[in-house]
Design a protein around this motif. Structure first.
Motif, PDB file in Angstrom:
ATOM      1  N   THR A 175       0.827  -1.197   0.000  1.00  0.00           N
ATOM      2  CA  THR A 175       0.000   0.000   0.000  1.00  0.00           C
ATOM      3  C   THR A 175       0.862   1.247   0.000  1.00  0.00           C
ATOM      4  O   THR A 175       2.040   1.199   0.318  1.00  0.00           O
ATOM      5  N   VAL A 193      -7.055  -6.593  -2.472  1.00  0.00           N
ATOM      6  CA  VAL A 193      -5.658  -6.291  -2.783  1.00  0.00           C
ATOM      7  C   VAL A 193      -4.895  -7.594  -3.021  1.00  0.00           C
ATOM      8  O   VAL A 193      -4.135  -7.718  -3.988  1.00  0.00           O
ATOM      9  N   LYS A 236      -6.481  -0.442  -2.866  1.00  0.00           N
ATOM     10  CA  LYS A 236      -5.440   0.090  -1.975  1.00  0.00           C
ATOM     11  C   LYS A 236      -5.832   1.477  -1.471  1.00  0.00           C
ATOM     12  O   LYS A 236      -5.675   1.786  -0.296  1.00  0.00           O
TER      13      LYS A 236
END
Length: 96
Positions: free
Chosen positions: A11, A41, A55
């Motif tokens: 991230t 994700v 994200k």
């Protein structure tokens, strides 16, 4: 399920700069929304998809939960203090 360390590794820096709470970040303590976003994700990473939106939403959800915890644990803010914090969230004005 991804650990918080794995999520942080995939991230943006905003999540990595969030202070850790005293609580464990395991799946059992995460909200259903956070668990769902983490799975999106992870699925995108496994299958080569674009996880940018997931994200971004994960960062926003994590940040929102953190801010909520801080606000709930802090004494009431004055109007001037609330305004100072609000200015941090507004985009900077660009002169033309």
């Amino acid at each position: 399920m991804l650990s918080i360390e794995q999520v942080r590794a995939t991230t943006p820096d905003a999540v990595q700069r969030l202070p850790r709470s005293g609580k464990s970040a395991s799946a059992g303590n995460a909200s259903p929304r956070v668990r769902h976003l983490r799975s999106q994700v992870a699925a995108a990473a496994r299958h080569g998809g674009d996880a940018t939106d997931a994200k971004r939403e994960l960062v926003m959800t994590t940040l929102e939960a953190y801010v909520r915890r801080v606000v709930e644990s802090a004494p009431p803010l004055t109007d001037a203090q609330r305004e100072r914090i609000a200015t941090l969230l507004r985009p900077p004005e660009v002169e033309t």
